[in-house]
Design a protein around this motif. Structure first.
Motif, PDB file in Angstrom:
ATOM      1  N   ILE A  32       0.866  -0.919   0.097  1.00 24.23           N
ATOM      2  CA  ILE A  32       0.162  -0.232   0.358  1.00 24.23           C
ATOM      3  C   ILE A  32       0.548   1.644  -0.108  1.00 24.23           C
ATOM      4  CG2 ILE A  32      -1.599   1.340   1.396  1.00 24.23           C
ATOM      5  CD1 ILE A  32      -2.672  -1.307   2.024  1.00 24.23           C
ATOM      6  N   LEU A  33       2.026   0.923   0.834  1.00 25.05           N
ATOM      7  CA  LEU A  33       2.685   2.281   0.598  1.00 25.05           C
ATOM      8  C   LEU A  33       4.080   2.224  -0.709  1.00 25.05           C
ATOM      9  CD1 LEU A  33       4.685   1.804   4.475  1.00 25.05           C
ATOM     10  CD2 LEU A  33       2.883   3.681   3.603  1.00 25.05           C
ATOM     11  N   LYS A  34       3.410   1.611  -1.290  1.00 24.47           N
ATOM     12  CA  LYS A  34       3.679   1.809  -2.803  1.00 24.47           C
ATOM     13  C   LYS A  34       3.464   1.868  -4.131  1.00 24.47           C
ATOM     14  CE  LYS A  34       7.672  -0.005  -5.281  1.00 24.47           C
ATOM     15  NZ  LYS A  34       9.208   0.384  -4.685  1.00 24.47           N
ATOM     16  N   VAL A  43       3.970  11.808  -0.154  1.00 21.40           N
ATOM     17  CA  VAL A  43       4.996  13.044  -0.077  1.00 21.40           C
ATOM     18  C   VAL A  43       4.194  14.438   1.479  1.00 21.40           C
ATOM     19  CG1 VAL A  43       5.258  15.313  -0.521  1.00 21.40           C
ATOM     20  CG2 VAL A  43       5.073  12.932  -2.652  1.00 21.40           C
ATOM     21  N   ASN A  44       2.736  14.044   1.663  1.00 25.78           N
ATOM     22  CA  ASN A  44       2.717  14.741   2.838  1.00 25.78           C
ATOM     23  C   ASN A  44       2.979  14.680   3.571  1.00 25.78           C
ATOM     24  OD1 ASN A  44       0.499  16.099   4.162  1.00 25.78           O
ATOM     25  ND2 ASN A  44      -1.065  16.538   3.117  1.00 25.78           N
ATOM     26  N   PRO A  45       3.942  15.434   4.638  1.00 28.41           N
ATOM     27  CA  PRO A  45       3.853  14.486   5.910  1.00 28.41           C
ATOM     28  C   PRO A  45       2.470  14.404   7.138  1.00 28.41           C
ATOM     29  CG  PRO A  45       4.489  16.846   5.715  1.00 28.41           C
ATOM     30  CD  PRO A  45       4.199  16.288   4.530  1.00 28.41           C
ATOM     31  N   LYS A  46       1.563  15.337   6.428  1.00 24.29           N
ATOM     32  CA  LYS A  46       0.888  14.751   8.099  1.00 24.29           C
ATOM     33  C   LYS A  46      -0.472  13.625   7.282  1.00 24.29           C
ATOM     34  CE  LYS A  46      -0.205  20.030   8.126  1.00 24.29           C
ATOM     35  NZ  LYS A  46      -0.441  20.985   7.720  1.00 24.29           N
ATOM     36  N   PHE A  47       0.222  12.940   6.220  1.00 26.49           N
ATOM     37  CA  PHE A  47      -0.521  11.418   6.465  1.00 26.49           C
ATOM     38  C   PHE A  47       0.600  10.656   6.521  1.00 26.49           C
ATOM     39  CE2 PHE A  47      -3.317  13.058   2.427  1.00 26.49           C
ATOM     40  CZ  PHE A  47      -4.475  12.621   3.263  1.00 26.49           C
ATOM     41  N   SER A  48       0.146   9.857   7.637  1.00 26.72           N
ATOM     42  CA  SER A  48       0.678   8.574   7.848  1.00 26.72           C
ATOM     43  C   SER A  48      -0.131   7.413   7.160  1.00 26.72           C
ATOM     44  CB  SER A  48       0.916   8.460   9.447  1.00 26.72           C
ATOM     45  OG  SER A  48       0.097   8.254  10.110  1.00 26.72           O
ATOM     46  N   TYR A  49       0.752   6.752   7.525  1.00 30.79           N
ATOM     47  CA  TYR A  49      -0.616   4.963   6.778  1.00 30.79           C
ATOM     48  C   TYR A  49      -1.261   5.018   8.196  1.00 30.79           C
ATOM     49  CZ  TYR A  49      -1.125   0.411   6.449  1.00 30.79           C
ATOM     50  OH  TYR A  49      -1.396  -1.353   6.042  1.00 30.79           O
ATOM     51  N   GLU A  50      -1.218   5.017   9.303  1.00 31.34           N
ATOM     52  CA  GLU A  50      -2.268   4.549  10.353  1.00 31.34           C
ATOM     53  C   GLU A  50      -3.390   5.341  10.169  1.00 31.34           C
ATOM     54  OE1 GLU A  50       1.409   5.430  10.938  1.00 31.34           O
ATOM     55  OE2 GLU A  50       1.988   2.858  11.528  1.00 31.34           O
ATOM     56  N   ASN A  51      -3.138   6.274   9.236  1.00 35.36           N
ATOM     57  CA  ASN A  51      -4.111   7.808   8.898  1.00 35.36           C
ATOM     58  C   ASN A  51      -5.264   6.765   8.116  1.00 35.36           C
ATOM     59  OD1 ASN A  51      -3.193   8.991  11.724  1.00 35.36           O
ATOM     60  ND2 ASN A  51      -2.805  10.527   9.769  1.00 35.36           N
TER      61      ASN A  51
END
Length: 116
Positions: A32-34, A43-51
């Protein structure tokens, strides 16, 4: 018939994806990260995988993908055929359709631009 086939395909993909997320959570996270790299979502630092990662293959995800794919069935244009009556949003936020803007036998001209 097309909507039923899309429903079956998307449902199967969601069931398989959800099963893989349960059986192989780390591998699916990498996958999913790929995919997020391709869309530049990472690229957006406010988005993390956990969100957003766990929302993949959820029931809401299924409904959203079905809605998008079913809408695209209506938006196909073919040379020599009538143009699709695609929904558009006006400046004041109202949803209208392209053909709402036609007047008599005058041609309808669409002008696209960017505000970035």
């Amino acid at each position: 018939l097309q909507k039923i086939l899309i429903l079956l395909h998307v449902t199967m993909c969601v069931v398989v994806g959800k099963t893989l997320m349960i059986l192989f959570p780390n591998a699916m996270k990498r996958y999913i990260l790929k995919q997020g790299e391709k869309s530049r979502m990472n690229v957006n630092p406010k988005f993390s995988y956990e969100n957003w990662g766990p929302t993949f293959f959820s029931f809401k995800y299924l409904l959203f993908v079905l809605k998008v794919k079913w809408k695209r069935l209506e938006d196909e244009a073919y040379e020599g055929h009538s143009a699709p009556n695609t929904p558009v949003v006006t400046f004041n936020g109202a949803v209208r359709h392209l053909f709402d803007f036609m007047q008599d036998n005058r041609p309808l001209i669409l002008n696209f631009g960017s505000c970035t």
